[in-house]
Design a protein around this motif. Structure first.
Motif, mmCIF file in Angstrom:
data_model
loop_
_atom_site.group_PDB
_atom_site.id
_atom_site.type_symbol
_atom_site.label_atom_id
_atom_site.label_comp_id
_atom_site.label_asym_id
_atom_site.label_seq_id
_atom_site.Cartn_x
_atom_site.Cartn_y
_atom_site.Cartn_z
ATOM 1 N N ARG A 6 2.585 2.753 -2.190
ATOM 2 C CA ARG A 6 1.576 2.038 -1.399
ATOM 3 C C ARG A 6 2.251 1.259 -0.274
ATOM 4 N NH1 ARG A 6 -3.496 1.207 -0.719
ATOM 5 N NH2 ARG A 6 -4.092 1.727 -2.823
ATOM 6 N N GLU A 7 3.321 0.553 -0.562
ATOM 7 C CA GLU A 7 4.029 -0.219 0.457
ATOM 8 C C GLU A 7 4.569 0.701 1.562
ATOM 9 O OE1 GLU A 7 5.736 -3.913 -2.297
ATOM 10 O OE2 GLU A 7 6.961 -2.118 -1.968
ATOM 11 N N LEU A 8 5.100 1.808 1.126
ATOM 12 C CA LEU A 8 5.631 2.788 2.094
ATOM 13 C C LEU A 8 4.509 3.360 2.955
ATOM 14 C CD1 LEU A 8 8.351 3.984 2.849
ATOM 15 C CD2 LEU A 8 7.960 5.783 1.193
ATOM 16 N N ALA A 9 3.351 3.627 2.336
ATOM 17 C CA ALA A 9 2.199 4.156 3.073
ATOM 18 C C ALA A 9 1.706 3.137 4.088
ATOM 19 C CB ALA A 9 1.084 4.539 2.110
ATOM 20 N N ASP A 10 1.633 1.855 3.667
ATOM 21 C CA ASP A 10 1.207 0.806 4.597
ATOM 22 C C ASP A 10 2.186 0.676 5.764
ATOM 23 O OD1 ASP A 10 -1.014 0.303 3.062
ATOM 24 O OD2 ASP A 10 -0.106 -1.383 1.963
ATOM 25 N N GLU A 11 3.471 0.769 5.449
ATOM 26 C CA GLU A 11 4.495 0.659 6.493
ATOM 27 C C GLU A 11 4.394 1.799 7.511
ATOM 28 O OE1 GLU A 11 9.310 0.840 6.586
ATOM 29 O OE2 GLU A 11 8.397 -0.260 4.913
ATOM 30 N N ALA A 18 -1.559 11.017 1.626
ATOM 31 C CA ALA A 18 -0.840 11.715 2.687
ATOM 32 C C ALA A 18 0.640 11.824 2.340
ATOM 33 C CB ALA A 18 -1.015 10.998 4.021
ATOM 34 N N ILE A 19 1.201 10.742 1.777
ATOM 35 C CA ILE A 19 2.609 10.781 1.378
ATOM 36 C C ILE A 19 2.815 11.793 0.268
ATOM 37 C CG2 ILE A 19 4.469 9.463 0.287
ATOM 38 C CD1 ILE A 19 3.551 7.044 1.897
ATOM 39 N N TRP A 20 1.933 11.780 -0.730
ATOM 40 C CA TRP A 20 2.070 12.734 -1.836
ATOM 41 C C TRP A 20 1.924 14.179 -1.344
ATOM 42 C CZ3 TRP A 20 4.482 11.449 -5.921
ATOM 43 C CH2 TRP A 20 4.387 10.165 -6.452
ATOM 44 N N GLN A 21 0.989 14.422 -0.445
ATOM 45 C CA GLN A 21 0.812 15.787 0.085
ATOM 46 C C GLN A 21 2.040 16.241 0.868
ATOM 47 O OE1 GLN A 21 -2.831 15.685 2.292
ATOM 48 N NE2 GLN A 21 -4.112 15.616 0.455
ATOM 49 N N LYS A 22 2.633 15.349 1.659
ATOM 50 C CA LYS A 22 3.840 15.702 2.405
ATOM 51 C C LYS A 22 4.964 16.062 1.463
ATOM 52 C CE LYS A 22 3.867 14.936 6.971
ATOM 53 N NZ LYS A 22 4.159 15.928 7.951
ATOM 54 N N ASP A 47 17.126 5.834 -0.081
ATOM 55 C CA ASP A 47 17.310 7.212 0.413
ATOM 56 C C ASP A 47 15.981 7.968 0.425
ATOM 57 O OD1 ASP A 47 20.025 6.838 0.771
ATOM 58 O OD2 ASP A 47 20.531 7.538 -1.260
ATOM 59 N N GLY A 48 15.175 7.763 -0.593
ATOM 60 C CA GLY A 48 13.854 8.387 -0.646
ATOM 61 C C GLY A 48 12.961 7.893 0.481
ATOM 62 N N GLN A 49 13.062 6.577 0.742
ATOM 63 C CA GLN A 49 12.267 6.016 1.832
ATOM 64 C C GLN A 49 12.664 6.648 3.175
ATOM 65 O OE1 GLN A 49 12.464 1.699 1.815
ATOM 66 N NE2 GLN A 49 12.246 1.651 -0.428
ATOM 67 N N LYS A 50 13.962 6.792 3.352
ATOM 68 C CA LYS A 50 14.438 7.413 4.596
ATOM 69 C C LYS A 50 13.921 8.846 4.716
ATOM 70 C CE LYS A 50 18.693 4.773 5.057
ATOM 71 N NZ LYS A 50 20.155 4.827 4.990
#
Length: 172
Positions: A6-11, A18-22, A47-50
């Motif tokens: 969620r934090e990554l999606a908001d960022e 959308a993140i899960w589909q990618k 690393d995952g975030q990158k």
């Protein structure tokens, strides 16, 4: 520092889905390497975030790369265009020289046809003159020689012999 999806999606300004589909579409990312789970919450390491940010920023970087490639392609097209212009100019000059050669050949053919026509007219006139000469009766009293005429015997008189008919009157 690990972040939740969620934090990554908001960022990134996208939804969690959308993140899960990618991640599902991109087979190059193994989510298990970069994530850890505590309860129902999934945390993504640095690393995952990158990697995820790269997937989403890939669209903008792809646009930048595509624009750069377009500029490079335009430069290549300009060079290719110059080569194409040179090629087309050479082709046009070749076609023009072939056209001039064809005009010369056409003129030559027309002159020869005119000469043939003049010769044919001359031959027709000569043939006509020859026909007139062979058909005209002789005024000097000589008898005409025909292919049907037999030699006259010396002891007979001309009054007792019938006159031979001229051969060209039979067809009339």
């Amino acid at each position: 520092m690990p972040k939740t999806i969620r934090e990554l999606a908001d960022e990134l300004g996208v939804s969690k889905q959308a993140i899960w589909q990618k991640i599902k579409r991109d087979a190059s990312i193994d989510l298990r390497q970069f994530t850890s789970t505590k309860g129902n919450t999934v945390y993504v390491d640095v690393d995952g975030q990158k990697a995820i940010k790269a997937m989403f920023s890939n669209n903008s970087s792809t646009r930048y790369r595509q624009q750069k490639d377009d500029v490079d392609d335009n430069k290549k097209d300009a060079v290719d265009g110059q080569d194409e212009v040179k090629f087309l100019r050479n082709l046009v000059s070749e076609i023009q020289s072939e056209k001039k050669e064809l005009h010369k050949l056409l003129d030559q053919q027309q002159r020869l046809a005119l000469q043939d026509k003049q010769l044919l007219e001359e031959y027709k006139a000569e043939i006509k003159d020859l026909k007139v000469l062979t058909m005209a009766p002789h005024d000097d009293g000589e008898k005409e020689v025909t292919s049907d005429k037999q030699p006259e015997p010396e002891n007979s008189t001309p009054e007792s012999q019938p006159k031979p008919k001229k051969w060209w009157r039979f067809g009339k």
